[in-house]
Design a protein around this motif. Structure first.
Motif, short mmCIF file in Angstrom:
data_model
loop_
_atom_site.label_atom_id
_atom_site.label_comp_id
_atom_site.label_asym_id
_atom_site.label_seq_id
_atom_site.Cartn_x
_atom_site.Cartn_y
_atom_site.Cartn_z
N ALA A 61 0.82 -1.21 0.00
CA ALA A 61 0.00 0.00 0.00
C ALA A 61 0.85 1.26 0.00
O ALA A 61 2.00 1.25 0.45
CB ALA A 61 -0.90 0.01 1.23
N ASN A 62 0.24 2.33 -0.49
CA ASN A 62 0.82 3.66 -0.38
C ASN A 62 0.36 4.34 0.91
O ASN A 62 1.06 5.17 1.47
CB ASN A 62 0.39 4.53 -1.56
CG ASN A 62 0.95 4.03 -2.86
OD1 ASN A 62 2.11 3.67 -2.93
ND2 ASN A 62 0.12 4.00 -3.89
N LEU A 63 -0.85 3.95 1.38
CA LEU A 63 -1.44 4.56 2.56
C LEU A 63 -2.36 3.58 3.25
O LEU A 63 -3.13 2.87 2.60
CB LEU A 63 -2.24 5.82 2.16
CG LEU A 63 -3.03 6.52 3.26
CD1 LEU A 63 -2.11 7.13 4.31
CD2 LEU A 63 -3.93 7.60 2.66
N LEU A 64 -2.29 3.56 4.57
CA LEU A 64 -3.18 2.78 5.42
C LEU A 64 -3.79 3.75 6.42
O LEU A 64 -3.09 4.57 7.01
CB LEU A 64 -2.38 1.71 6.17
CG LEU A 64 -3.01 1.10 7.43
CD1 LEU A 64 -4.17 0.20 7.04
CD2 LEU A 64 -1.98 0.34 8.23
N VAL A 65 -5.12 3.69 6.59
CA VAL A 65 -5.80 4.50 7.59
C VAL A 65 -6.56 3.54 8.50
O VAL A 65 -7.36 2.73 8.04
CB VAL A 65 -6.77 5.52 6.96
CG1 VAL A 65 -7.49 6.31 8.04
CG2 VAL A 65 -6.02 6.45 6.02
N ALA A 66 -6.29 3.64 9.82
CA ALA A 66 -6.93 2.76 10.80
C ALA A 66 -7.49 3.60 11.93
O ALA A 66 -6.98 4.68 12.24
CB ALA A 66 -5.91 1.76 11.33
N CYS A 67 -8.53 3.08 12.57
CA CYS A 67 -9.21 3.77 13.68
C CYS A 67 -8.60 3.33 15.01
O CYS A 67 -8.97 2.29 15.56
CB CYS A 67 -10.70 3.46 13.67
SG CYS A 67 -11.54 3.98 12.19
#
Length: 145
Positions: free
Chosen positions: A25-31
């Motif tokens: 991935a280029n970007l991972l967004v997690a809560c």
């Protein structure tokens, strides 16, 4: 090729049932518990507890595509361009059975009402978690792609 891997994060999501997700991935967004975390290549090492929420992954193989995964808590560890999420359960948007998730939401709402009538705070808390999981799955399912 070695230059390319320095700008990529390998994202792994694992549950007791096995690997749910494994991509570059280029970007991972997690809560995370303290707020959303955005992880890109060369991020400092971090360990963060996750709440029930959506994980979004911008894959390297298709810049216009974003994967969505429903994660029910757990933790995220980032080190050496590898982001690993360990969760009790996780489900990719494309695998979510929306009808089943909606039924789970209805059951949880009924349990909350019944528990409120009995003033059973423990049962209310358990039902609220079940409701949050169902709502998360429903929301993530809308990002099928």
């Amino acid at each position: 090729m070695a230059e390319n891997t320095k700008n990529v994060v390998t994202v792994n999501i694992v549950t007791p049932d096995g690997v749910v997700y494994d991509h570059h991935a280029n970007l991972l967004v997690a809560c995370a518990i303290d707020g959303d975390l955005g992880i890109m290549a060369n991020h400092e090492p971090i360990i963060a507890p996750l709440k029930i929420g959506e994980v979004r992954v911008k894959r390297t193989d298709d810049p216009n595509h974003e994967d969505a995964i429903a994660v029910n808590g757990g933790f995220l560890e980032v080190n050496n361009n590898i982001a690993s999420i360990v969760a009790d359960s996780a489900e990719r948007a494309r695998n979510i059975d929306v009808t089943r998730a909606e039924q789970a939401r209805e059951r949880a709402q009924q349990k909350i009402k019944a528990a409120e009538a009995k003033h059973d705070t423990d049962e209310i808390a358990r039902a609220q978690i079940a409701l949050n999981r169902a709502i998360n799955r429903i929301n993530v399912s809308k990002h099928r792609g």
